[in-house]
Design a protein around this motif. Structure first.
Motif, PDB file in Angstrom:
ATOM      1  N   GLY A   3       0.820  -1.205   0.000  1.00 17.34           N
ATOM      2  CA  GLY A   3       0.000   0.000   0.000  1.00 17.34           C
ATOM      3  C   GLY A   3       0.853   1.255   0.000  1.00 17.34           C
ATOM      4  O   GLY A   3       0.524   2.250  -0.641  1.00 17.34           O
ATOM      5  N   PHE A   4       1.984   1.209   0.715  1.00 13.59           N
ATOM      6  CA  PHE A   4       2.898   2.344   0.750  1.00 13.59           C
ATOM      7  C   PHE A   4       3.459   2.602  -0.643  1.00 13.59           C
ATOM      8  O   PHE A   4       3.452   3.727  -1.143  1.00 13.59           O
ATOM      9  N   ILE A   8       2.950   5.912  -3.162  1.00 12.35           N
ATOM     10  CA  ILE A   8       4.059   6.717  -3.686  1.00 12.35           C
ATOM     11  C   ILE A   8       4.001   6.788  -5.204  1.00 12.35           C
ATOM     12  O   ILE A   8       4.131   7.861  -5.801  1.00 12.35           O
ATOM     13  N   TRP A   9       3.801   5.634  -5.856  1.00  9.90           N
ATOM     14  CA  TRP A   9       3.755   5.633  -7.330  1.00  9.90           C
ATOM     15  C   TRP A   9       2.547   6.403  -7.844  1.00  9.90           C
ATOM     16  O   TRP A   9       2.638   7.112  -8.856  1.00  9.90           O
ATOM     17  N   ALA A  10       1.409   6.300  -7.181  1.00  9.30           N
ATOM     18  CA  ALA A  10       0.217   7.047  -7.598  1.00  9.30           C
ATOM     19  C   ALA A  10       0.443   8.551  -7.457  1.00  9.30           C
ATOM     20  O   ALA A  10      -0.065   9.350  -8.248  1.00  9.30           O
ATOM     21  N   THR A  11       1.218   8.939  -6.463  1.00 10.19           N
ATOM     22  CA  THR A  11       1.532  10.354  -6.245  1.00 10.19           C
ATOM     23  C   THR A  11       2.548  10.851  -7.266  1.00 10.19           C
ATOM     24  O   THR A  11       2.440  11.973  -7.765  1.00 10.19           O
ATOM     25  N   ALA A  12       3.532  10.030  -7.594  1.00  3.45           N
ATOM     26  CA  ALA A  12       4.595  10.437  -8.514  1.00  3.45           C
ATOM     27  C   ALA A  12       4.144  10.458  -9.971  1.00  3.45           C
ATOM     28  O   ALA A  12       4.637  11.265 -10.769  1.00  3.45           O
ATOM     29  N   GLY A  26       4.094   9.983   1.627  1.00  3.86           N
ATOM     30  CA  GLY A  26       4.847   8.919   2.287  1.00  3.86           C
ATOM     31  C   GLY A  26       4.778   9.013   3.795  1.00  3.86           C
ATOM     32  O   GLY A  26       4.595   8.007   4.485  1.00  3.86           O
ATOM     33  N   GLY A  27       4.883  10.223   4.323  1.00  4.35           N
ATOM     34  CA  GLY A  27       4.785  10.408   5.764  1.00  4.35           C
ATOM     35  C   GLY A  27       3.411  10.066   6.313  1.00  4.35           C
ATOM     36  O   GLY A  27       3.278   9.424   7.358  1.00  4.35           O
ATOM     37  N   ARG A  32       0.482   5.234   9.260  1.00  2.00           N
ATOM     38  CA  ARG A  32      -0.612   4.285   9.472  1.00  2.00           C
ATOM     39  C   ARG A  32      -0.180   2.830   9.311  1.00  2.00           C
ATOM     40  O   ARG A  32      -0.980   1.928   9.462  1.00  2.00           O
ATOM     41  N   LEU A  33       1.077   2.574   8.964  1.00  3.75           N
ATOM     42  CA  LEU A  33       1.555   1.225   8.673  1.00  3.75           C
ATOM     43  C   LEU A  33       2.557   0.745   9.709  1.00  3.75           C
ATOM     44  O   LEU A  33       3.111   1.539  10.458  1.00  3.75           O
TER      45      LEU A  33
END
Length: 75
Positions: A3-4, A8-12, A26-27, A32-33
């Protein structure tokens, strides 16, 4: 893919100010993980925080005998 990593990839993917947006996302997601939910290869690529920060070190992955994931505990 975790999920992390997906976050990140969806954001980038859209581009723009990728370093800032990925740091923020990421923060938020990492908060939450558990450490086990973060990609192992990414954990191994991190650098330890400097000793002068005075943080307590949490057990976890290590490089050269030094733990990689310190956290700001008080004891």
């Amino acid at each position: 893919m975790t999920g992390f990593e997906q976050a990140i990839w969806a954001t980038a993917r859209p581009g723009g100010d990728v370093d800032t947006t990925c740091a923020i996302v990421g923060g938020i997601v990492a908060a939450r993980l558990d450490l086990d939910d973060l990609p192992g290869a990414w954990l191994e690529a991190t650098e330890p925080l400097p000793h002068w920060l005075g943080v307590r070190v949490r057990p976890g992955p290590s490089r050269g005998g030094r733990p990689l994931w310190p956290w700001a505990g008080t004891s």
